[in-house]
Each structure stands twice: as C-alpha cells, then as structure tokens.
Design a protein around this motif. Structure first.
Motif, short mmCIF file in Angstrom:
data_model
loop_
_atom_site.label_atom_id
_atom_site.label_comp_id
_atom_site.label_asym_id
_atom_site.label_seq_id
_atom_site.Cartn_x
_atom_site.Cartn_y
_atom_site.Cartn_z
N ILE A 1 12.64 5.21 2.86
CA ILE A 1 13.82 4.59 2.76
C ILE A 1 13.53 2.94 2.59
CG2 ILE A 1 16.01 4.05 4.09
CD1 ILE A 1 16.03 6.81 5.28
N GLY A 2 12.53 2.67 3.56
CA GLY A 2 12.32 1.16 3.43
C GLY A 2 11.91 0.59 1.79
N ALA A 3 11.09 1.62 1.37
CA ALA A 3 10.46 1.19 -0.18
C ALA A 3 11.74 1.01 -0.95
CB ALA A 3 9.53 2.23 -0.48
N GLY B 1 12.52 8.14 14.61
CA GLY B 1 11.47 8.31 13.55
C GLY B 1 11.59 7.47 12.52
N VAL B 2 12.69 7.73 11.91
CA VAL B 2 13.22 6.70 10.68
C VAL B 2 13.16 5.30 10.94
CG1 VAL B 2 15.29 6.26 9.19
CG2 VAL B 2 14.55 8.41 9.48
N GLY B 3 13.53 4.74 12.18
CA GLY B 3 13.42 3.59 12.72
C GLY B 3 12.16 3.14 12.49
N ALA B 4 10.96 3.88 13.15
CA ALA B 4 9.78 3.53 13.28
C ALA B 4 9.29 3.36 11.91
CB ALA B 4 9.00 4.57 13.94
N GLY B 5 9.59 4.31 10.78
CA GLY B 5 9.10 4.23 9.37
C GLY B 5 9.64 2.88 8.53
N LEU B 6 10.93 2.61 9.16
CA LEU B 6 11.39 1.35 8.50
C LEU B 6 10.59 0.23 9.05
CD1 LEU B 6 15.33 2.38 8.95
CD2 LEU B 6 14.17 1.62 6.72
N VAL C 1 10.03 9.48 6.12
CA VAL C 1 11.52 9.36 5.62
C VAL C 1 12.00 7.86 5.87
CG1 VAL C 1 13.91 9.86 5.81
CG2 VAL C 1 12.04 11.67 5.68
N GLY C 2 11.47 7.38 6.92
CA GLY C 2 11.71 6.06 7.28
C GLY C 2 11.08 5.01 6.28
N THR C 3 9.77 5.45 6.14
CA THR C 3 8.99 4.27 5.30
C THR C 3 9.51 4.45 3.89
OG1 THR C 3 7.50 5.99 4.80
CG2 THR C 3 6.95 4.22 6.69
N ARG D 1 1.79 4.79 1.64
CA ARG D 1 1.96 5.20 2.98
C ARG D 1 1.17 6.54 3.07
NH1 ARG D 1 3.33 0.10 2.38
NH2 ARG D 1 4.48 -0.74 4.35
N TRP E 1 5.93 1.31 -4.02
CA TRP E 1 4.75 2.25 -3.26
C TRP E 1 5.36 3.47 -2.65
CZ3 TRP E 1 6.40 2.69 2.01
CH2 TRP E 1 7.03 1.81 2.39
N ASN F 1 7.64 0.04 9.95
CA ASN F 1 6.36 0.15 9.07
C ASN F 1 6.45 -0.47 7.73
OD1 ASN F 1 4.57 1.54 7.27
ND2 ASN F 1 3.61 2.32 8.95
N ALA F 2 7.81 -0.23 7.24
CA ALA F 2 7.91 -0.71 5.78
C ALA F 2 8.32 -2.33 5.95
CB ALA F 2 9.01 0.00 5.17
N ARG G 1 0.84 -1.26 0.14
CA ARG G 1 -0.06 0.23 -0.14
C ARG G 1 0.88 1.19 0.01
NH1 ARG G 1 0.98 -1.55 5.08
NH2 ARG G 1 1.39 -0.11 6.73
N ASN H 1 15.07 12.49 14.55
CA ASN H 1 14.75 11.79 13.00
C ASN H 1 15.19 10.37 13.05
OD1 ASN H 1 14.22 11.81 10.46
ND2 ASN H 1 16.19 12.06 9.67
N LEU I 1 14.76 0.24 -0.23
CA LEU I 1 15.57 -0.60 0.27
C LEU I 1 14.89 -1.81 -0.31
CD1 LEU I 1 18.11 -0.68 1.81
CD2 LEU I 1 16.80 -0.89 3.87
N GLY I 2 13.77 -1.94 -0.32
CA GLY I 2 13.20 -3.19 -0.75
C GLY I 2 12.62 -3.34 -1.93
N GLU J 1 -1.39 5.06 9.83
CA GLU J 1 0.10 4.40 9.74
C GLU J 1 1.16 4.71 11.14
OE1 GLU J 1 0.95 2.51 7.73
OE2 GLU J 1 -0.19 2.81 5.75
N PHE K 1 10.75 -3.71 7.85
CA PHE K 1 12.10 -4.20 8.44
C PHE K 1 12.03 -4.24 9.85
CE2 PHE K 1 12.72 -2.09 4.11
CZ PHE K 1 13.66 -3.17 3.67
#
Lengths: 278, 317
Positions: free
Chosen positions: A135-137, B66-71, A131-133, A67, A144, B73-74, A65, B63, A139-140, A117, B76
């Motif tokens: 970066i995650g997208a 927060g970035v950790g929480a976002g990762l 920014v974390g989500t 975010r 999305w 969520n993604a 999805r 940050n 990375l993976g 979220e 990781f």
C-alpha cells in the motif's frame, strides 16, 4: 538502483546445492534449527535473492529496494544462509547462529541483520506487513515490489486472510505471496491437521491471481517471477509445491524432520547425497 | 503551576483530530490506519482532506497493526487508530512483534480507553491496556489528560521516531493545563505543589486528583498533584522526589489496579523510597453494567474517592 545479477537456472541450482550443505552444517553445528522447512524454501529464496529482487546488499535500507518478507521466520537457517551468500553480512557470521549474543537469533531481527524487513517468528505476521509495504509503494507512486514467503501450515492463522482480503480489495498488483506448499506442519501433515484445500481457489476467491508451480524447478520459478504481476490489478499468489527436507532422501516429506537436528552419521549421509546430485 | 479548572468539558478526540489534520497538511508521510473506526476515531476530517492517506482495513485489527508496520517500512508515519480495547487486546502480538520488537515508527492510538464505553460492558472496556503495553519492551505509553496535552502529545509522536501507544478517552474533561503548558516525554507535570502527600494520576483522573487536593486543603493537608501522562518510560525522579518529600502517594487511573500506572509507580517507590501508597483503579474485576461516570463513582474513581484514600493514609501517620 542496482542491476539484477544475471544468473541462469543452472547456476541457481548449483548455488542451491552448496547452500543446502552449508545450511545442514549450520544446524548440525548449532544443534538447533528447522531443517525441513529450510530445505523446502531454499530454491525459492535463492531464485528471489540471486535473480529477481532489486536489492543492493551495500544499501540494505535503500528506500527504492524491493521488499522481501520472510513470514516463516522459523526457517531462519535458510534465510541467513541466503542473506550471507548474497553479501548482506559475512558468511563467517553464520557460525554464530543462535549462539549467545549473536545477531542471528532463531528468528530474524531487522534491527540486527541487514536485509531483514520485519521481525517474524509468530506465524501469520508477514502478509499483513507486506500488504502495508505494498500500500505504501502505491501511495508513494513507487515501482518497487513486495514479496512475502509464507509456510502452508501458517495459513491456518486468520491474520493471513484478513490481509489477503484487503490486498484483493485494493488490487495490490505490486504484491506477491509465495506459499511454500510442503504439505507438512510441525506435528503432522497439513491435510490431517486442518485442511487448506482448495487452496488456490481460496486465494482466487479473495481476489488474487494464482499460479501453481514446482517450487524446486528453477525454470518455473524464474518464468513465474518474471511474469509478475500474474494479472494486472490483482495481487499475485504463487503456490510453490515443495518438499520438506528437499534434496535429502531420508528427510524429504517426513513429518519427523520439522526441527530435528541430524546426527553425525545423518549429516554425512545427507552431505553425500547432496554432493552426488547435479 | 497550579492549574485552574475550566468548567467546560472537552472531548480529547477533537484535539487529536485537529492536530492530526494539521500534521497531515505539513507532512505527507502522515497516514491514518483504521478498522472501520473513522467516526469513533474522529478522523472523518482527515479522510476528507487526504482520502488516499486514510487506510481503512475493515474490521481486522491484527491486519491493521501489521499494515501500519508495513507503511512505516515504506517510509510513512502511520497513526493506527482504533478502540483501545480491540487495538490492544486483539492485536497485542502484532504490537509486540511488528511494532515494538521490529522498532517500526508506528503510533498506536487507543481511542475510548478505560471505561468510556460504559454500559456496553467489559468487552468494550480497556482497563488492561497499560499493563499489556507497558510490559512490552521498546514501546512508549502515554495517556494525556486534556485537549492541550493531547494535541502536544500527537505533535510530539509525529516528530519523534519510534513505537508509541497513545491512550485517549472520549469522556469529557476540562482543560487542566495552563496555556503555557509544555508536554515533555517521560516527565510528570506538577499541577499543584504540596508537602504532605502526593496524588498521581493520568488521563481523565487528573482533574479528579486536582479536586481531591482542594478537598484535602480544607482539612489542612497540602497535597502535591502530578500528572503522569507518560506511563513508560516513567518519571522515576519525580516519583522518588514525591515519596521523599511528601511521604505518601495515592495513585488514580481508569485502569485495572493490576499492572497499570499505580503498579508502575509502586515499582519505583519500593526500590528507591518506600512509602505507603494507595492504588485506585478497577480492583481486578469486570465492571458491572453502568454508564461511564457511574462506573467511575462505583469504583471510587472520583475526587471524593481520592480524598478518602489520601485521608486514610494520613491518619496512619
């Protein structure tokens, strides 16, 4: 994944008019809320949820999805109305807003409300998580996208700029921040409190591509969202110029309507105004 | 079990780093988030092996969390590593809202906790982190005592969903656990059986408690020693049992005496099995200038200090 609902600017506008009325009644009945910011954010939320976000209310935790992160968590009235109308939970549940044991706290809780979220409320939290989500997208190797809506007064929080710097540094073009630029914060005008200008230039200096639009113009919102990323290799910042209390003449651009609750007479007048407008 | 102290001293960060690298090979979801703390967190090896999965946000702790929480969520499993003082002090609201309240699968690793930074001074000491973190709902708090336990805690953290604060030191410690040790979340480890008094510690103070028990034995006092690595959720059963069976408790921690391990234990004791206690730690002051071992001596966080506290309780019998 899901098919985005096909909806025109005109449809979005009529949906927004109904939702503004619903949102007003929600706050009137609850006796609490942040009406001014709800009204300034409504058109942005409706555009995202009904025309842009790749989401499925039946699968709120689908890993693929998009975010959407509501950094201005105090405008939960607008967020909850949008989520309910989009099908994330029954519209009927809105009646429990801020009532004892309701899942609809004054600020959103992702563990209780499908479609939320991250838990926001304290300001300056949404963008770092976004920014974390993003970066995650990357990375993976996922396609999305991440969207985050912040207030403008909220940008006085330094954590936003830590996150903005990192997003620019990493060239996160899968990330979009939308600034609800209603020029008012809780106590006063933003410019009188701690001036943000030159706002667009600040974001550009942090490595973002910026577009300034009318945040109540559905054609502009749709066109801008459809053109994302604004520039390949850069995160996108949309400065959406809005009006606090938009749509209701006696609330609009009035510092007193941050979290004031309308009286019965004011509610009637506001509903009449919204009813008259196309 | 009665642990025998190996004379060799180890830096628990090495066990942390080795375990993280092993986990990184096994599970692609493991990522590391740092605040320019690659060296101090000893994650250089992880960075070399998995350069994309080491996210250095620069000197920006809010940050970083927060970035950790976002990762998370993604999808990781982020290990957010930074000096404990900055991680908890600077980003406490992010720890509360983005991690604990949001219930994101973030592992917060506070490095060089307590007074490990010694003469760098109180800005760099982290003697408030137990109090801050254990007051936050839905946050597990653990301070391992040696390399074996550190490795097992990191392993458990990667495999157990939920927010955690893991408090590591950089001070040299001996191996206090046997090879067959098995860390259990929320369970105290009995390192020495005893019936006259119980000494409870965690982190670098565990070895001092064991040494204090040996000193007490010479005076004919049979001290039980518990390693209370998990500060939250605390092992209520072990505390109540210790209070009932030994009648007195001394706690020792590299932390303020306000709100830390001793306070957590006292909360259980007063409600369930009131006995006299001595809470050893930093007594609500900013430490004077001095290297870490000197500071531990200064505040009586030594085998002798624990021994004397235990003796004072026993003479009041």
């Amino acid at each position: 994944m899901t098919v985005k609902p096909l909806i025109s600017a005109h449809d979005l506008a009529s949906r927004a008019k109904a939702q503004r009325k619903q949102n007003l009644e929600l706050i009137y009945n609850t006796g609490m809320g942040h009406i001014g910011g709800d009204m300034s954010a409504t058109d942005i939320l409706i555009t995202l949820y009904f025309a842009i976000l790749n989401i499925d209310p039946r699968k709120p935790n689908d890993p693929a999805r998009d975010r959407f992160i509501m950094s201005k968590g105090h405008c939960s009235g607008a967020l909850y109305s949008t989520l309910a109308n989009r099908g994330f939970f029954p519209v009927e549940d809105l009646k429990t807003y801020m009532q004892p044991l309701s899942k609809l706290n004054g600020h959103p809780d992702r563990n209780k409300i499908p479609g939320v979220e991250t838990n926001t409320g304290p300001l300056g939290h949404g963008l770092p998580v976004a920014v974390g989500t993003a970066i995650g997208a990357k990375l993976g190797k996922q396609s999305w996208r991440t969207y985050v809506l912040t207030g403008d007064g909220e940008l006085q929080e330094g954590s936003n700029w830590e996150a903005a710097m990192l997003a620019g540094h990493r060239g996160l073009d899968n990330l979009t921040v939308i600034i609800d630029r209603n020029r008012l914060q809780q106590g006063d005008w933003v410019e009188a409190t701690n001036n943000l200008e030159p706002l667009a230039d600040k974001w550009r200096a942090f490595g973002w591509s910026v577009s300034e639009i009318d945040g109540h113009d559905y054609d502009a919102l749709l066109e801008t969202f459809h053109s994302l990323p604004l520039e390949k290799g850069k995160p996108s910042c949309i400065v959406a110029h809005t009006h606090k209390g938009n749509g209701i003449s006696f609330m609009q651009d009035h510092p007193g309507w941050h979290h004031r609750v309308p009286t019965e007479a004011e509610l009637t007048e506001a509903l009449q105004e919204l009813g008259e407008k196309a | 079990m009665n642990a025998t102290l190996d004379a060799k001293l180890y830096d628990c960060r090495d066990a942390f780093a080795e375990t993280l690298e092993r986990l990184g090979e096994q599970d692609e979801r493991i990522v590391v988030v740092v605040n320019d703390s690659v060296g101090s967190s000893k994650v250089g090896g992880f960075k070399k092996k998995f350069p994309d999965r080491l996210i250095n946000v620069g000197i920006a702790e809010q940050n970083m969390v927060g970035v950790g929480a976002g990762l998370a969520n993604a999808g990781f499993i982020p290990f957010v590593c930074a000096a404990a003082c900055f991680l908890t002090g600077r980003a406490l609201e992010q720890i509360k809202a983005d991690v604990a309240y949001s219930n994101t699968n973030v592992k917060l690793v506070g490095i060089s906790s307590g007074m490990a930074y010694g003469a760098l001074g109180p800005t760099h000491h982290s003697i408030e982190d137990f109090a801050w973190t254990r007051a936050i709902a839905n946050l597990t708090v653990i301070a391992p005592a040696d390399p074996t336990e550190t490795s097992q805690v990191i392993d458990m953290a990667a495999k157990t969903p939920g927010p955690m604060f893991l408090r590591l030191s950089r001070m040299g410690v001996p191996e206090v656990h046997d090879k067959g040790y098995n860390f259990e979340l929320g369970k105290a480890a009995t390192l020495r059986e005893g019936k006259d008094i119980t000494l409870i510690a965690n982190g670098v103070l565990v070895t001092k408690a064991l040494e204090a028990a040996s000193l007490l034995a010479k005076d004919g006092i049979d001290a039980r020693v518990l390693n209370m690595a998990t500060v939250k959720p605390i092992d209520k059963a072990a505390i109540i049992k210790a209070a009932r069976e030994t009648g007195a408790i001394v706690t020792a921690e590299e932390h303020s005496t306000h709100g830390g391990l001793g306070s957590a234990i006292a909360e259980v004791v007063v409600e369930n099995a009131p006995v006299q206690m001595r809470i050893l730690g930093v007594p609500g002051v900013f430490a004077p200038t001095g290297e870490a071992p000197w500071l531990l001596e200064h505040f009586g966080l030594t085998a002798q200090g624990i021994y004397e506290a235990a003796k004072s309780l026993k003479t009041h019998d």
